[in-house]
Scaffold this active site. Structure first.
Site, PDB file in Angstrom:
ATOM      1  N   HIS A   1     -51.263  -4.792  -2.881  1.00 28.70           N
ATOM      2  CA  HIS A   1     -51.497  -5.630  -1.697  1.00 28.70           C
ATOM      3  C   HIS A   1     -51.821  -4.764  -0.470  1.00 28.70           C
ATOM      4  O   HIS A   1     -51.034  -3.919  -0.070  1.00 28.70           O
ATOM      5  CB  HIS A   1     -50.240  -6.472  -1.454  1.00 28.70           C
ATOM      6  CG  HIS A   1     -50.488  -7.713  -0.655  1.00 28.70           C
ATOM      7  ND1 HIS A   1     -51.554  -8.557  -0.885  1.00 28.70           N
ATOM      8  CD2 HIS A   1     -49.790  -8.273   0.369  1.00 28.70           C
ATOM      9  CE1 HIS A   1     -51.492  -9.574  -0.038  1.00 28.70           C
ATOM     10  NE2 HIS A   1     -50.441  -9.417   0.737  1.00 28.70           N
TER      11      HIS A   1
ATOM     12  N   SER B   1     -53.410  -9.700   4.114  1.00 29.00           N
ATOM     13  CA  SER B   1     -52.740 -10.890   3.606  1.00 29.00           C
ATOM     14  C   SER B   1     -53.105 -12.086   4.499  1.00 29.00           C
ATOM     15  O   SER B   1     -54.283 -12.305   4.779  1.00 29.00           O
ATOM     16  CB  SER B   1     -51.228 -10.639   3.559  1.00 29.00           C
ATOM     17  OG  SER B   1     -50.607 -11.479   2.629  1.00 29.00           O
TER      18      SER B   1
ATOM     19  N   ASP C   1     -53.534  -6.541  -7.206  1.00 30.23           N
ATOM     20  CA  ASP C   1     -52.920  -7.503  -6.285  1.00 30.23           C
ATOM     21  C   ASP C   1     -53.204  -8.934  -6.737  1.00 30.23           C
ATOM     22  O   ASP C   1     -54.362  -9.331  -6.822  1.00 30.23           O
ATOM     23  CB  ASP C   1     -53.501  -7.289  -4.876  1.00 30.23           C
ATOM     24  CG  ASP C   1     -52.894  -8.233  -3.858  1.00 30.23           C
ATOM     25  OD1 ASP C   1     -51.808  -8.783  -4.126  1.00 30.23           O
ATOM     26  OD2 ASP C   1     -53.503  -8.418  -2.781  1.00 30.23           O
TER      27      ASP C   1
END
Length: 388
Positions: free
Chosen positions: A351, A74, A326
């Site tokens: 994710h 991320s 994602d």
């Protein structure tokens, strides 16, 4: 990461980002005003990591010539990629998982993110995304009267009853964020990354959302069942709090400030290619809100100036991994740029699934992705060892 560290006989170091967790440069004053927040930037964080690596190499016996690899998911994945770009002498390579380094400026369309969320729901059950798309007008219709607001408050078991249209807008934002979070954590096994959830949670949620043609009230009762699974899977919540979403423990305050300065990621919806209410990207509104909250204005093109946007082919030794489920893959690198700037796409991955510990229920695509990632890491390490 844990499994791989063992395999590579590596030391795993988690560096805390300044202004997050306990790393507060000005203690309790750190978030008091923008003067104290001036030092919260990605560049400063990268410099911290460089200083930390130097410190570890100096103070840990035998570490002086050990190769280092940056790993993150991320925002952490963005930092990992950018660290290799800016400090190539510090790390021999980087694994950037679910890192939306292109979700800036006009590098990617602003609507792709929400269309991926929508596709996740579309694939998980007949009538599911359509039910969610129809829920917005149902809420708008009911929230136009006081009786309707009361009905919504009790149906959704809200801790704070809805008083007006502004509150109804908060309810809709909260629901939207819930659907987005579900897409991010749509893992193949029970997990509690944001909330304790069952395996393939979107499929479970979609079991409540099969009939988009229901009347407003019946449709919204089903929507409540769906969000209740997300916020109350354990069955312990007596009411649902719209002001508390599951990301609260991920250091939201710091991230809000960064979104108001350098992390300006254009997002939009059209209600056609996605299941959300149409909303254009409104930079002016963001800028005014940021000025109201922090006394700062965002710089939409700074990240492109700082890290090169799509013009990164001169760099090397970065693996970008993205999950097909994602939404953040919208701004990710999903095709190879060169022999050593490599994209790995995990069709069944949400994710940064590849960074999570191995699990018997892992889909084959993520097992293969991890094998490939380790293969690249071994190559980088081998090359670094040879050069010493």
């Amino acid at each position: 990461m844990w499994d791989v560290a063992e395999e590579l006989n590596a030391m795993l170091v988690f560096a805390e980002h300044r202004y997050y967790g306990e790393s507060l440069p000005f203690g309790n004053e750190s978030f008091s005003d923008s003067k104290h927040l001036n030092y919260l930037t990605s560049e400063q964080a990268l410099a911290d990591f460089a200083v930390l690596i130097e410190y570890l190499k100096t103070n840990i016996t035998g570490a002086r010539y050990s190769p280092v690899i940056a790993i993150g998911g991320s925002y952490g994945g963005m930092l990992a990629a950018w660290f290799r770009m800016k400090y190539p002498h510090m790390v021999v390579g980087a694994l950037a998982a679910s890192a939306p380094i292109w979700q800036f400026g006009d590098l990617v369309p602003c609507g792709t993110y929400f269309s991926i969320v929508t596709n996740d729901f579309k694939k998980s059950g007949t009538g599911c995304s359509e039910s969610i798309r129809n829920s917005w007008s149902a809420i708008n219709h009911l929230s136009s009267t006081d009786v309707g607001l009361q009905w919504l408050s009790s149906t959704f078991r809200l801790c704070n009853p809805l008083k007006n249209l502004q509150d109804a807008a908060v309810l809709k934002n909260w629901l939207s964020e819930t659907w987005v979070n579900l897409a991010m954590v749509n893992y193949p096994y029970k997990a509690d990354f944001l909330q304790p959830l069952p395996a393939w949670p979107i499929q479970e949620v979609c079991k409540f959302l099969k009939d988009p043609s229901l009347s407003d009230k019946l449709l919204l009762q089903n929507v409540f069942q769906a969000v209740n699974l997300y916020y109350n899977y354990s069955g312990e919540a007596s009411c649902l709090d719209m002001y508390e979403t599951a990301t609260k423990n991920l250091g939201q305050l710091g991230w809000y400030y960064q979104a108001c300065t350098e992390m300006v990621m254009p997002m939009c919806t059209d209600g056609v290619n996605d299941m959300f209410e149409p909303q254009k990207w409104d930079f002016e509104a963001l800028s005014d809100e940021c000025y109201r909250l922090w006394g700062v204005r965002p710089r939409p093109s700074w990240i492109l100036s700082m890290y090169g946007g799509k013009n990164i082919s001169s760099h090397s030794n970065i693996v970008f991994s993205n999950g097909g489920l994602d939404p953040w893959s919208a701004g990710g690198v999903t095709q190879n740029i060169s022999d050593s700037l490599v994209a790995i796409v995990i069709p069944d991955g949400a994710h940064h699934l590849d960074l999570r510990s191995r699990n018997p229920l892992d889909p084959k695509s993520v097992q293969q992705a991890r094998d490939l990632e380790v293969c690249y890491m071994k190559r980088w390490i081998e090359k670094a060892r040879r050069s010493h």
